[in-house]
Design a protein around this motif. Structure first.
Motif, short mmCIF file in Angstrom:
data_model
loop_
_atom_site.label_atom_id
_atom_site.label_comp_id
_atom_site.label_asym_id
_atom_site.label_seq_id
_atom_site.Cartn_x
_atom_site.Cartn_y
_atom_site.Cartn_z
N MET A 243 65.60 -63.05 57.43
CA MET A 243 65.99 -61.65 57.31
C MET A 243 66.83 -61.20 58.51
N LEU A 244 66.25 -61.36 59.67
CA LEU A 244 66.90 -60.82 60.86
C LEU A 244 68.14 -61.59 61.25
N TYR B 251 70.41 -59.44 57.73
CA TYR B 251 70.66 -58.18 58.41
C TYR B 251 72.07 -58.12 59.02
N SER C 108 74.79 -58.03 56.13
CA SER C 108 74.95 -56.76 55.43
C SER C 108 75.49 -55.69 56.38
N THR D 88 65.32 -60.45 44.24
CA THR D 88 66.24 -61.40 44.85
C THR D 88 67.55 -61.43 44.06
N CYS E 154 68.25 -54.08 49.02
CA CYS E 154 67.34 -54.13 50.17
C CYS E 154 66.17 -53.18 49.96
N CYS F 165 63.48 -54.07 47.19
CA CYS F 165 62.53 -55.13 47.54
C CYS F 165 61.59 -54.68 48.66
N ARG G 143 57.32 -54.59 51.40
CA ARG G 143 57.13 -54.25 52.81
C ARG G 143 56.53 -52.86 52.92
N SER H 111 67.85 -48.81 54.35
CA SER H 111 67.73 -50.16 53.84
C SER H 111 67.28 -51.13 54.91
C1 HEC Z 1 63.64 -60.09 47.61
C2 HEC Z 1 63.12 -59.22 48.61
C3 HEC Z 1 63.99 -58.71 49.76
C4 HEC Z 1 65.31 -58.35 49.74
C5 HEC Z 1 66.27 -58.37 48.57
C6 HEC Z 1 65.63 -57.93 51.08
N1 HEC Z 1 64.52 -58.03 51.89
FE1 HEC Z 1 64.48 -57.59 53.90
N2 HEC Z 1 62.50 -58.12 53.94
C7 HEC Z 1 61.75 -58.56 52.85
C8 HEC Z 1 60.38 -58.84 53.30
C9 HEC Z 1 59.26 -59.35 52.42
C10 HEC Z 1 60.35 -58.54 54.68
C11 HEC Z 1 59.13 -58.65 55.63
C12 HEC Z 1 59.34 -59.78 56.62
C13 HEC Z 1 59.27 -61.14 56.00
O1 HEC Z 1 58.25 -61.48 55.43
O2 HEC Z 1 60.30 -61.88 56.07
C14 HEC Z 1 61.69 -58.10 55.05
C15 HEC Z 1 62.07 -57.74 56.35
C16 HEC Z 1 63.33 -57.27 56.70
C17 HEC Z 1 63.69 -56.86 58.05
C18 HEC Z 1 62.77 -56.85 59.24
C19 HEC Z 1 62.80 -58.19 59.90
C20 HEC Z 1 61.46 -58.78 60.07
O3 HEC Z 1 61.39 -60.01 60.26
O4 HEC Z 1 60.45 -58.05 60.04
C21 HEC Z 1 65.00 -56.48 58.02
C22 HEC Z 1 65.84 -55.96 59.18
C23 HEC Z 1 65.45 -56.65 56.64
N3 HEC Z 1 64.40 -57.14 55.88
C24 HEC Z 1 66.73 -56.35 56.21
C25 HEC Z 1 67.15 -56.49 54.89
C26 HEC Z 1 68.45 -56.08 54.42
C27 HEC Z 1 69.52 -55.42 55.25
C28 HEC Z 1 68.49 -56.40 53.08
C29 HEC Z 1 69.61 -56.19 52.09
C30 HEC Z 1 70.93 -56.62 52.40
C31 HEC Z 1 67.21 -57.02 52.72
N4 HEC Z 1 66.43 -57.05 53.85
C32 HEC Z 1 66.89 -57.46 51.47
C33 HEC Z 1 62.20 -58.72 51.56
C34 HEC Z 1 63.50 -58.49 51.11
#
Ligand code: HEC
Length: 111
Positions: A1-2, A6, A9, A59, A92, A95, A100, A110
């Motif tokens: 994610m990070l 992140y 996007s 997803t 974002c 989901c 979360r 987001s």
């Molecule tokens: C299919 C599900 C899903 C999608 C789509 C998604 N995320 Fe996440 N995101 C998660 C989950 C679950 C977490 C909690 C941390 C983990 O388990 O990885 C998270 C955590 C994060 C974090 C925190 C980082 C961390 O490690 O705690 C950020 C920043 C983030 N997402 C950004 C985004 C952005 C920007 C988008 C869209 C472009 C996005 N995510 C799309 C599921 C998703």
């Protein structure tokens, strides 16, 4: 994610906010970010941390938004690229809202 989703996007949305890519380098960057997002969606899918139907649906939103952005960037279509902003943001949020709950919505948007 990070490390992947992140920054990709962020870069893409920033470019859109600035009125779209200005030169070949920026279009190339937009294509990279778009691909990274589409591929991240696929990665999240295979991670199957939550193999529920909702996770798969969410997803797919990200894969679709990334693919649409890539297509727009390939065509150098500024308007089509700007149109991806909303579905990308929504992918974002959708989901995070479901998977979360401890973080959303305190941080808002987001992120
Ligand atoms: C299919 C599900 C899903 C999608 C789509 C998604 N995320 Fe996440 N995101 C998660 C989950 C679950 C977490 C909690 C941390 C983990 O388990 O990885 C998270 C955590 C994060 C974090 C925190 C980082 C961390 O490690 O705690 C950020 C920043 C983030 N997402 C950004 C985004 C952005 C920007 C988008 C869209 C472009 C996005 N995510 C799309 C599921 C998703």
């Amino acid at each position: 994610m990070l490390d992947l989703i992140y920054p990709a996007s962020n870069d893409l949305l920033l470019t859109i906010f600035r009125g779209g890519p200005k030169d070949e380098g920026e279009w190339a960057a937009a294509r990279r970010s778009a691909l990274a997002l589409a591929e991240s969606g696929n990665l999240l899918l295979t991670r199957s941390r939550s193999p529920q139907a909702d996770w798969i649906e969410d997803t797919k939103l990200l894969v679709d938004a990334g693919a649409a952005a890539y297509k727009a960037a390939q065509a150098r279509d500024t308007k089509a690229l700007a149109d991806v902003r909303e579905p990308l943001d929504r992918s974002c949020t959708t989901c995070h809202r479901q998977f979360r709950p401890n973080v959303f919505p305190q941080q808002g948007g987001s992120k």
